[in-house]
Scaffold this motif. Structure first.
Motif, PDB file in Angstrom:
ATOM      1  N   TRP A   1       0.797  -1.375  -0.331  1.00 33.44           N
ATOM      2  CA  TRP A   1      -0.158  -0.031   0.144  1.00 33.44           C
ATOM      3  C   TRP A   1       1.237   1.459  -0.039  1.00 33.44           C
ATOM      4  O   TRP A   1       0.539   2.639  -0.239  1.00 33.44           O
ATOM      5  CB  TRP A   1      -0.500   0.269   1.035  1.00 33.44           C
ATOM      6  N   VAL A   2       2.917   1.128   0.898  1.00 28.11           N
ATOM      7  CA  VAL A   2       2.889   1.989   0.697  1.00 28.11           C
ATOM      8  C   VAL A   2       3.882   2.402  -0.989  1.00 28.11           C
ATOM      9  O   VAL A   2       3.891   3.810  -0.698  1.00 28.11           O
ATOM     10  CB  VAL A   2       4.321   2.089   1.704  1.00 28.11           C
ATOM     11  N   VAL A   3       4.064   1.349  -1.499  1.00 27.21           N
ATOM     12  CA  VAL A   3       5.311   1.921  -2.635  1.00 27.21           C
ATOM     13  C   VAL A   3       4.686   1.316  -3.939  1.00 27.21           C
ATOM     14  O   VAL A   3       5.330   1.734  -4.308  1.00 27.21           O
ATOM     15  CB  VAL A   3       6.330   1.661  -2.567  1.00 27.21           C
ATOM     16  N   THR A   4       3.547   1.074  -3.994  1.00 24.55           N
ATOM     17  CA  THR A   4       2.787   0.761  -4.811  1.00 24.55           C
ATOM     18  C   THR A   4       1.884   2.159  -5.598  1.00 24.55           C
ATOM     19  O   THR A   4       1.671   3.158  -5.083  1.00 24.55           O
ATOM     20  CB  THR A   4       1.835  -0.354  -4.896  1.00 24.55           C
ATOM     21  N   ALA A   5       1.693   2.041  -7.397  1.00 21.70           N
ATOM     22  CA  ALA A   5       1.075   3.123  -7.913  1.00 21.70           C
ATOM     23  C   ALA A   5       0.092   3.168  -7.760  1.00 21.70           C
ATOM     24  O   ALA A   5      -0.201   3.061  -6.373  1.00 21.70           O
ATOM     25  CB  ALA A   5       1.412   2.809  -9.445  1.00 21.70           C
ATOM     26  N   ALA A   6      -0.515   4.326  -8.215  1.00 15.32           N
ATOM     27  CA  ALA A   6      -2.025   4.664  -7.119  1.00 15.32           C
ATOM     28  C   ALA A   6      -3.156   4.047  -7.403  1.00 15.32           C
ATOM     29  O   ALA A   6      -4.137   4.225  -6.743  1.00 15.32           O
ATOM     30  CB  ALA A   6      -2.112   6.103  -7.986  1.00 15.32           C
ATOM     31  N   HIS A   7      -2.806   2.728  -8.441  1.00 10.85           N
ATOM     32  CA  HIS A   7      -3.926   1.578  -8.720  1.00 10.85           C
ATOM     33  C   HIS A   7      -4.604   1.120  -7.563  1.00 10.85           C
ATOM     34  O   HIS A   7      -4.816   0.121  -7.234  1.00 10.85           O
ATOM     35  CB  HIS A   7      -4.289   1.236 -10.558  1.00 10.85           C
ATOM     36  N   GLY A   8      -2.869   0.559  -6.851  1.00 10.03           N
ATOM     37  CA  GLY A   8      -2.947  -0.023  -6.092  1.00 10.03           C
ATOM     38  C   GLY A   8      -2.323  -1.381  -6.552  1.00 10.03           C
ATOM     39  O   GLY A   8      -2.181  -1.732  -7.997  1.00 10.03           O
ATOM     40  N   ALA A   9      -2.314  -2.756  -5.699  1.00 12.91           N
ATOM     41  CA  ALA A   9      -1.762  -3.469  -5.516  1.00 12.91           C
ATOM     42  C   ALA A   9      -2.549  -5.231  -6.119  1.00 12.91           C
ATOM     43  O   ALA A   9      -4.134  -4.361  -5.886  1.00 12.91           O
ATOM     44  CB  ALA A   9      -0.489  -4.135  -4.758  1.00 12.91           C
ATOM     45  N   ARG A  10      -1.905  -5.803  -6.615  1.00 12.91           N
ATOM     46  CA  ARG A  10      -3.046  -6.659  -6.931  1.00 12.91           C
ATOM     47  C   ARG A  10      -2.927  -7.729  -5.886  1.00 12.91           C
ATOM     48  O   ARG A  10      -2.385  -7.689  -4.902  1.00 12.91           O
ATOM     49  CB  ARG A  10      -2.658  -7.874  -8.508  1.00 12.91           C
ATOM     50  N   ALA A  11      -4.839  -8.570  -5.661  1.00 12.56           N
ATOM     51  CA  ALA A  11      -4.413  -9.217  -4.464  1.00 12.56           C
ATOM     52  C   ALA A  11      -3.035 -10.406  -4.253  1.00 12.56           C
ATOM     53  O   ALA A  11      -2.916 -10.578  -3.219  1.00 12.56           O
ATOM     54  CB  ALA A  11      -6.225 -10.353  -4.682  1.00 12.56           C
ATOM     55  N   GLY A  12      -2.732 -10.832  -5.127  1.00 12.37           N
ATOM     56  CA  GLY A  12      -1.540 -12.427  -5.447  1.00 12.37           C
ATOM     57  C   GLY A  12      -0.898 -11.473  -4.741  1.00 12.37           C
ATOM     58  O   GLY A  12      -0.169 -11.751  -4.027  1.00 12.37           O
ATOM     59  N   ILE A  13      -0.178 -10.163  -4.535  1.00 11.94           N
ATOM     60  CA  ILE A  13       0.808  -9.298  -4.601  1.00 11.94           C
ATOM     61  C   ILE A  13       1.051  -8.599  -2.424  1.00 11.94           C
ATOM     62  O   ILE A  13       1.757  -9.267  -2.100  1.00 11.94           O
ATOM     63  CB  ILE A  13       0.893  -7.496  -5.192  1.00 11.94           C
ATOM     64  N   ILE A  14      -0.992  -8.118  -2.809  1.00 14.24           N
ATOM     65  CA  ILE A  14      -0.941  -8.155  -0.990  1.00 14.24           C
ATOM     66  C   ILE A  14      -0.933  -9.195  -0.313  1.00 14.24           C
ATOM     67  O   ILE A  14      -0.395  -9.562   0.699  1.00 14.24           O
ATOM     68  CB  ILE A  14      -2.580  -7.515  -0.661  1.00 14.24           C
TER      69      ILE A  14
END
Length: 151
Positions: A106-119
């Motif tokens: 949530w801190v370093v990803t782009a404005a669109h946010g990370a995919r669920a798998g990444i999270i």
């Protein structure tokens, strides 16, 4: 003559140091060895996760973060296996690095946010790293107490 040579070699300072090191590492508990090994594996997974989960190209900032944090955790885990007496002071760094792995999508990803798998991947490896960091801190506190009790 062979006995005399063997006796002199037995007194060699490097052999005495190696014997002491083997006794210290041999007397380490199985739980300490397991925690140190799992810290190393968690760090390796965190470092390679951008390529395992396939987000290295899409999320370069998170890729760099995971790579740096993963290598750091793996190096600390490796150092703990080699020199637990001297590296115990840095064991406290593992838990905050685990927390960083949890919040970093949530801190370093782009404005669109990370995919669920990444999270999910980061939260899992971060939680495991955090818990292993707490365990490593507990083991180092126990080691310090035992060492102080002997002196």
């Amino acid at each position: 003559m062979g006995t005399q040579h063997h006796g002199a070699m037995g007194l060699h300072p490097e052999l005495a140091e190696m014997r002491d090191w083997l006794e210290r590492t041999g007397s380490s508990s199985n739980s300490a060895i397991a925690v140190e090994g799992l810290i190393l594996l968690a760090g390796i997974y965190a470092a390679i996760s951008p390529w395992v989960i396939h987000f290295a190209a899409a999320e370069p900032n998170l890729t760099a973060s995971n790579l740096i944090v993963g290598i750091t955790v793996a190096l600390i885990g490796f150092a703990l296996t080699l020199a637990p007496d001297r590296m115990g002071r840095v064991a406290w760094m593992i838990a905050p690095l685990g927390l960083w792995l949890i919040i970093s999508p949530w801190v370093v990803t782009a404005a669109h946010g990370a995919r669920a798998g990444i999270i999910w991947s980061n939260c899992f490896v971060g939680a495991v790293t955090f818990l292993l960091g707490l365990a490593a801190m507990g083991l180092t506190v126990g080691l310090a107490r035992r060492r102080n009790a002997h002196h």
